[in-house]
Design a protein around this motif. Structure first.
Motif, PDB file in Angstrom:
ATOM      1  N   GLY A 144       0.816  -1.212   0.000  1.00 11.42           N
ATOM      2  CA  GLY A 144       0.000   0.000   0.000  1.00 11.42           C
ATOM      3  C   GLY A 144       0.850   1.263   0.000  1.00 11.42           C
ATOM      4  N   ILE A 145       1.918   1.239   0.801  1.00 11.56           N
ATOM      5  CA  ILE A 145       2.807   2.406   0.830  1.00 11.56           C
ATOM      6  C   ILE A 145       3.464   2.611  -0.523  1.00 11.56           C
ATOM      7  CG2 ILE A 145       4.930   3.335   1.829  1.00 11.56           C
ATOM      8  CD1 ILE A 145       4.148   2.004   4.466  1.00 11.56           C
ATOM      9  N   ILE A 146       3.909   1.513  -1.147  1.00 10.25           N
ATOM     10  CA  ILE A 146       4.544   1.612  -2.454  1.00 10.25           C
ATOM     11  C   ILE A 146       3.560   2.164  -3.487  1.00 10.25           C
ATOM     12  CG2 ILE A 146       5.568   0.283  -4.330  1.00 10.25           C
ATOM     13  CD1 ILE A 146       6.749  -1.576  -2.204  1.00 10.25           C
ATOM     14  N   VAL A 147       2.324   1.595  -3.459  1.00  4.35           N
ATOM     15  CA  VAL A 147       1.312   2.070  -4.410  1.00  4.35           C
ATOM     16  C   VAL A 147       0.982   3.537  -4.155  1.00  4.35           C
ATOM     17  CG1 VAL A 147      -1.093   1.805  -5.122  1.00  4.35           C
ATOM     18  CG2 VAL A 147       0.340  -0.209  -4.795  1.00  4.35           C
ATOM     19  N   PHE A 148       0.872   3.928  -2.878  1.00  2.00           N
ATOM     20  CA  PHE A 148       0.539   5.308  -2.545  1.00  2.00           C
ATOM     21  C   PHE A 148       1.642   6.262  -2.997  1.00  2.00           C
ATOM     22  CE2 PHE A 148       0.650   8.856   0.554  1.00  2.00           C
ATOM     23  CZ  PHE A 148      -0.585   9.413   0.265  1.00  2.00           C
ATOM     24  N   VAL A 149       2.896   5.880  -2.723  1.00  2.00           N
ATOM     25  CA  VAL A 149       4.011   6.721  -3.148  1.00  2.00           C
ATOM     26  C   VAL A 149       4.067   6.800  -4.670  1.00  2.00           C
ATOM     27  CG1 VAL A 149       6.526   6.942  -3.162  1.00  2.00           C
ATOM     28  CG2 VAL A 149       5.348   6.316  -1.051  1.00  2.00           C
ATOM     29  N   GLY A 150       3.841   5.648  -5.332  1.00  2.00           N
ATOM     30  CA  GLY A 150       3.816   5.656  -6.789  1.00  2.00           C
ATOM     31  C   GLY A 150       2.709   6.538  -7.334  1.00  2.00           C
ATOM     32  N   PHE A 151       1.533   6.504  -6.665  1.00  2.00           N
ATOM     33  CA  PHE A 151       0.424   7.355  -7.087  1.00  2.00           C
ATOM     34  C   PHE A 151       0.777   8.836  -6.930  1.00  2.00           C
ATOM     35  CE2 PHE A 151      -3.333   9.815  -5.773  1.00  2.00           C
ATOM     36  CZ  PHE A 151      -4.104   9.707  -6.921  1.00  2.00           C
ATOM     37  N   LEU A 152       1.401   9.182  -5.788  1.00  2.20           N
ATOM     38  CA  LEU A 152       1.794  10.572  -5.580  1.00  2.20           C
ATOM     39  C   LEU A 152       2.811  11.021  -6.624  1.00  2.20           C
ATOM     40  CD1 LEU A 152       2.132  10.889  -1.692  1.00  2.20           C
ATOM     41  CD2 LEU A 152       0.283  11.717  -3.147  1.00  2.20           C
ATOM     42  N   LEU A 153       3.791  10.138  -6.907  1.00  6.16           N
ATOM     43  CA  LEU A 153       4.793  10.508  -7.901  1.00  6.16           C
ATOM     44  C   LEU A 153       4.176  10.629  -9.288  1.00  6.16           C
ATOM     45  CD1 LEU A 153       7.776   8.266  -6.738  1.00  6.16           C
ATOM     46  CD2 LEU A 153       7.471  10.720  -6.378  1.00  6.16           C
ATOM     47  N   ALA A 154       3.270   9.686  -9.626  1.00  2.00           N
ATOM     48  CA  ALA A 154       2.610   9.775 -10.928  1.00  2.00           C
ATOM     49  C   ALA A 154       1.761  11.041 -11.039  1.00  2.00           C
ATOM     50  CB  ALA A 154       1.746   8.539 -11.147  1.00  2.00           C
ATOM     51  N   ARG A 155       1.095  11.390  -9.926  1.00  2.00           N
ATOM     52  CA  ARG A 155       0.287  12.617  -9.940  1.00  2.00           C
ATOM     53  C   ARG A 155       1.170  13.853 -10.086  1.00  2.00           C
ATOM     54  NH1 ARG A 155      -4.104  14.393  -5.258  1.00  2.00           N
ATOM     55  NH2 ARG A 155      -4.844  16.291  -6.315  1.00  2.00           N
ATOM     56  N   ARG A 156       2.320  13.834  -9.396  1.00  2.00           N
ATOM     57  CA  ARG A 156       3.221  14.979  -9.515  1.00  2.00           C
ATOM     58  C   ARG A 156       3.789  15.071 -10.930  1.00  2.00           C
ATOM     59  NH1 ARG A 156       5.818  18.679  -6.851  1.00  2.00           N
ATOM     60  NH2 ARG A 156       4.762  18.124  -4.929  1.00  2.00           N
ATOM     61  N   ILE A 157       4.134  13.922 -11.502  1.00  2.00           N
ATOM     62  CA  ILE A 157       4.635  13.935 -12.878  1.00  2.00           C
ATOM     63  C   ILE A 157       3.550  14.463 -13.811  1.00  2.00           C
ATOM     64  CG2 ILE A 157       5.355  12.462 -14.791  1.00  2.00           C
ATOM     65  CD1 ILE A 157       6.807  10.706 -12.780  1.00  2.00           C
ATOM     66  N   SER A 158       2.300  14.016 -13.576  1.00  2.00           N
ATOM     67  CA  SER A 158       1.186  14.502 -14.399  1.00  2.00           C
ATOM     68  C   SER A 158       0.997  15.992 -14.226  1.00  2.00           C
ATOM     69  CB  SER A 158      -0.096  13.754 -14.022  1.00  2.00           C
ATOM     70  OG  SER A 158      -1.204  14.271 -14.715  1.00  2.00           O
ATOM     71  N   HIS A 159       1.119  16.457 -12.978  1.00  2.00           N
ATOM     72  CA  HIS A 159       0.924  17.890 -12.709  1.00  2.00           C
ATOM     73  C   HIS A 159       2.057  18.732 -13.269  1.00  2.00           C
ATOM     74  CE1 HIS A 159       1.162  21.577 -10.225  1.00  2.00           C
ATOM     75  NE2 HIS A 159      -0.164  21.545 -10.301  1.00  2.00           N
ATOM     76  N   ASP A 160       3.295  18.217 -13.167  1.00  2.45           N
ATOM     77  CA  ASP A 160       4.454  19.001 -13.557  1.00  2.45           C
ATOM     78  C   ASP A 160       4.813  18.863 -15.031  1.00  2.45           C
ATOM     79  OD1 ASP A 160       4.614  19.799 -10.960  1.00  2.45           O
ATOM     80  OD2 ASP A 160       6.224  18.427 -10.402  1.00  2.45           O
ATOM     81  N   ILE A 161       4.429  17.754 -15.655  1.00  2.00           N
ATOM     82  CA  ILE A 161       4.878  17.500 -17.024  1.00  2.00           C
ATOM     83  C   ILE A 161       3.707  17.321 -17.985  1.00  2.00           C
ATOM     84  CG2 ILE A 161       6.209  15.934 -18.490  1.00  2.00           C
ATOM     85  CD1 ILE A 161       7.929  15.291 -16.073  1.00  2.00           C
ATOM     86  N   VAL A 162       2.797  16.377 -17.656  1.00  2.00           N
ATOM     87  CA  VAL A 162       1.735  16.043 -18.605  1.00  2.00           C
ATOM     88  C   VAL A 162       0.780  17.216 -18.802  1.00  2.00           C
ATOM     89  CG1 VAL A 162      -0.162  14.469 -19.080  1.00  2.00           C
ATOM     90  CG2 VAL A 162       1.923  13.605 -18.025  1.00  2.00           C
ATOM     91  N   GLN A 163       0.308  17.813 -17.693  1.00  2.00           N
ATOM     92  CA  GLN A 163      -0.636  18.924 -17.814  1.00  2.00           C
ATOM     93  C   GLN A 163      -0.047  20.116 -18.570  1.00  2.00           C
ATOM     94  OE1 GLN A 163      -2.381  19.947 -14.047  1.00  2.00           O
ATOM     95  NE2 GLN A 163      -3.261  17.919 -13.726  1.00  2.00           N
ATOM     96  N   PRO A 164       1.197  20.556 -18.238  1.00  2.92           N
ATOM     97  CA  PRO A 164       1.764  21.641 -19.056  1.00  2.92           C
ATOM     98  C   PRO A 164       1.891  21.285 -20.536  1.00  2.92           C
ATOM     99  CG  PRO A 164       2.985  21.430 -17.006  1.00  2.92           C
ATOM    100  CD  PRO A 164       2.052  20.265 -17.063  1.00  2.92           C
ATOM    101  N   LEU A 165       2.237  20.026 -20.833  1.00  3.81           N
ATOM    102  CA  LEU A 165       2.314  19.621 -22.233  1.00  3.81           C
ATOM    103  C   LEU A 165       0.950  19.672 -22.899  1.00  3.81           C
ATOM    104  CD1 LEU A 165       4.844  16.627 -22.111  1.00  3.81           C
ATOM    105  CD2 LEU A 165       5.212  18.895 -23.073  1.00  3.81           C
ATOM    106  N   GLU A 166      -0.092  19.232 -22.182  1.00  2.00           N
ATOM    107  CA  GLU A 166      -1.446  19.301 -22.736  1.00  2.00           C
ATOM    108  C   GLU A 166      -1.869  20.745 -22.953  1.00  2.00           C
ATOM    109  OE1 GLU A 166      -3.825  17.128 -19.991  1.00  2.00           O
ATOM    110  OE2 GLU A 166      -3.279  15.159 -20.799  1.00  2.00           O
ATOM    111  N   GLU A 167      -1.510  21.629 -22.005  1.00  2.00           N
ATOM    112  CA  GLU A 167      -1.839  23.043 -22.179  1.00  2.00           C
ATOM    113  C   GLU A 167      -1.106  23.636 -23.377  1.00  2.00           C
ATOM    114  OE1 GLU A 167      -1.024  25.025 -18.563  1.00  2.00           O
ATOM    115  OE2 GLU A 167      -2.613  24.020 -17.423  1.00  2.00           O
ATOM    116  N   LEU A 168       0.164  23.249 -23.547  1.00  2.00           N
ATOM    117  CA  LEU A 168       0.900  23.724 -24.717  1.00  2.00           C
ATOM    118  C   LEU A 168       0.270  23.202 -26.000  1.00  2.00           C
ATOM    119  CD1 LEU A 168       4.661  23.425 -23.661  1.00  2.00           C
ATOM    120  CD2 LEU A 168       3.352  25.506 -24.034  1.00  2.00           C
ATOM    121  N   GLN A 169      -0.203  21.954 -25.960  1.00  2.00           N
ATOM    122  CA  GLN A 169      -0.860  21.384 -27.132  1.00  2.00           C
ATOM    123  C   GLN A 169      -2.138  22.152 -27.464  1.00  2.00           C
ATOM    124  OE1 GLN A 169      -2.513  17.413 -26.691  1.00  2.00           O
ATOM    125  NE2 GLN A 169      -1.762  16.834 -28.709  1.00  2.00           N
TER     126      GLN A 169
END
Length: 501
Positions: free
Chosen positions: A186-211
């Motif tokens: 659960g801790i691993i999944v939770f940490v992975g979820f937080l990291l994936a969300r941060r990556i989405s917030h920091d990288i994916v969302q700005p790329l989508e906005e640029l698109q």
């Protein structure tokens, strides 16, 4: 430095390191807790294995104790046996160890020989014995050189399921094990979820906005700004997109303005050419129809045709010059000249002509003896002065008119102010008087002469000389045209000082 301030490469690297380290640290932590917890049991170690298999009863600690007896007698182990024998002695097993003919260990003082003799009685013979049944335990081990012997005996039956720990302890440990596993997962999944969300917030969302922004720009929407996040690669890319959007927006506005100016220019040309052509047709028609039936009238009509054609020729020349100035193809003969000297000469040359027109031209030099050297084209600078003078004469009030030219230093250059006492221009129309063919209905209407190109040509020449031009109301009335020209280079100033000396 905050994480959002790092570059995308560094953020991805940190996220990957965290995704690897978290499971490793969790496993290391759990293993360390188990390891140090078992080591902290001290003399209770013989019961440690029974914790995992409580259904085996006392068999595991007894078997471990017998293994230590064997190692002590024949395996070379020479450590204190007391800490290993305690688990067997607690269930009633007596122990005796003779090593190299000397007493090494006995459960009760003075019982070693009796215990050894009892083992031979229970299991006659010279060989080693390991018997554990319902009657109890008999264990005897003799070394190959017959100098060492270990005996363990006791009325402890071999019973499965009866031990130090309850039989369901194993299920408890299994439950705890699965609980730890699930918690770790659960801790691993939770940490992975937080990291994936941060990556989405920091990288994916700005790329989508640029698109989305790129699509809007592709569809011609240059007015919606592009927001920039962070200072990394994505932030720099967003800033580049925003700069591109601004340039495209400015280009579109400039293109629209050019199109508007072109349409107004064509309309102005058509209007200003149609009027003199109509006049020429009227004058020539009057001659052909016999209206001018005397030589004097015919000469007068011909003079009107000649002056009208001259006005058309001047307008064509100004249009041609304006076109070359806007295209940057006008040829300038640059020289470093003393501005005050040029103005003094120009005013003195125009004085006689203007006296007959009841118009005064005055030059006020506020620089004193300071040289005012600028880089200019002498012919084009005279054209500027001619346009300023012509504009002041055409739009003067009834009666006498005047134009005062002030020269002063300002902002590392020189400011030339041509101030008339004419009709003036409304405040909201000051910015348009430098447009081609522009005339204000209130202040500049009713003009029979002039093409409306003089101030437009003047503005382009001033810009080509690296200067600025603007207009403001004169006090108490009239119009003031302001021209700022940059100072010439240092070498030119020194040369001018030498000439004046």
């Amino acid at each position: 430095m905050k994480l959002r301030d790092l570059s995308v490469r560094h953020r991805l690297l940190i996220n990957n390191i965290i995704m690897v380290l978290v499971p490793v640290l969790l496993l290391a932590g759990i293993g360390s807790i188990i390891f140090h917890g078992l080591r902290a049991t001290g003399s209770f170690r013989e019961r440690e294995m029974e914790i995992l298999w409580p259904e085996a009863g006392d068999t595991i600690p007894v078997m471990l104790g017998l293994s230590h007896l064997f190692a002590n007698v024949d395996g070379g182990e020479r450590e204190n046996l007391a800490r290993h024998m305690e688990s067997m002695e607690e269930v009633g097993i007596g122990i005796a160890v003779i090593r190299d003919g000397e007493l090494a260990y006995e459960t009760e003082p003075g019982t070693a020989q009796g215990l050894i003799a009892a083992s031979y009685q229970a299991a006659p013979g010279d060989g080693n014995v390991m018997r554990w049944d319902d009657t109890g335990l008999v264990y005897r081990y003799v070394s190959t050189d017959k100098k060492s012997i270990a005996v363990a005996m006791g009325p402890v039956p071999f019973l499965i399921g009866r031990g130090y720990f309850p039989p369901h302890t194993g299920w408890i440990w299994q439950f705890l094990g699965w609980g730890l596993f699930l918690l770790m997962a659960g801790i691993i999944v939770f940490v992975g979820f937080l990291l994936a969300r941060r990556i989405s917030h920091d990288i994916v969302q700005p790329l989508e906005e640029l698109q989305r922004s790129a699509r809007r720009i592709g569809q011609g929407d240059y007015d919606t700004p592009i927001e920039s996040r962070g200072i990394g690669e994505l932030g720099e890319t967003a800033a580049v997109f925003e700069e591109m959007r601004r340039q495209l927006q400015a280009g579109r506005k400039l293109r629209d303005q050019y199109e508007k100016n072109r349409q107004e220019l064509f309309a102005g040309i058509a209007h200003d050419l149609a009027t003199p052509l109509t006049k020429i047709q009227g004058y020539t028609g009057g001659i052909l129809d016999g209206i001018a039936n005397t030589p004097a009238k015919q000469r007068h009509y011909l003079e009107l045709v000649y002056h009208t054609s001259q006005s058309m020729e001047n307008m064509v020349h100004e249009l041609f010059l304006l076109s070359k100035l806007e295209l940057g193809k006008a040829v300038f003969q640059w020289e470093n000249a003393a501005l005050a000297t040029l103005l003094e000469q120009y005013v003195s040359l125009q004085a006689e002509t203007l006296r007959d027109q009841e118009f005064s031209l005055t030059f006020v030099n506020e620089l004193g003896k300071t040289p005012a050297v600028v880089k200019l084209d002498r012919i084009q600078f005279h054209r500027i002065l001619d346009n300023l003078l012509s504009n002041a004469i055409k739009y003067k009030n009834d009666g006498a008119g005047s134009l005062i030219i002030h020269l002063q230093a300002k902002d590392g250059g020189y400011l030339l102010e041509a101030e008339d006492r004419g009709r003036g221009v409304a405040q909201q129309e000051l910015g348009r008087i430098f447009e081609s063919f522009y005339r204000t209905d209130k202040a500049r209407a009713g003009v029979a002469r002039g093409s409306g190109l003089g101030l437009a040509v003047t503005a382009r020449i001033v810009e080509a000389m690296g200067g600025r031009i603007w207009a403001r109301p004169a006090m108490p009335q009239g119009l003031c045209i302001c021209i700022w020209l940059p100072q010439a280079e240092t070498g030119a100033l020194q040369q001018e000082k030498g000439v004046r000396a």
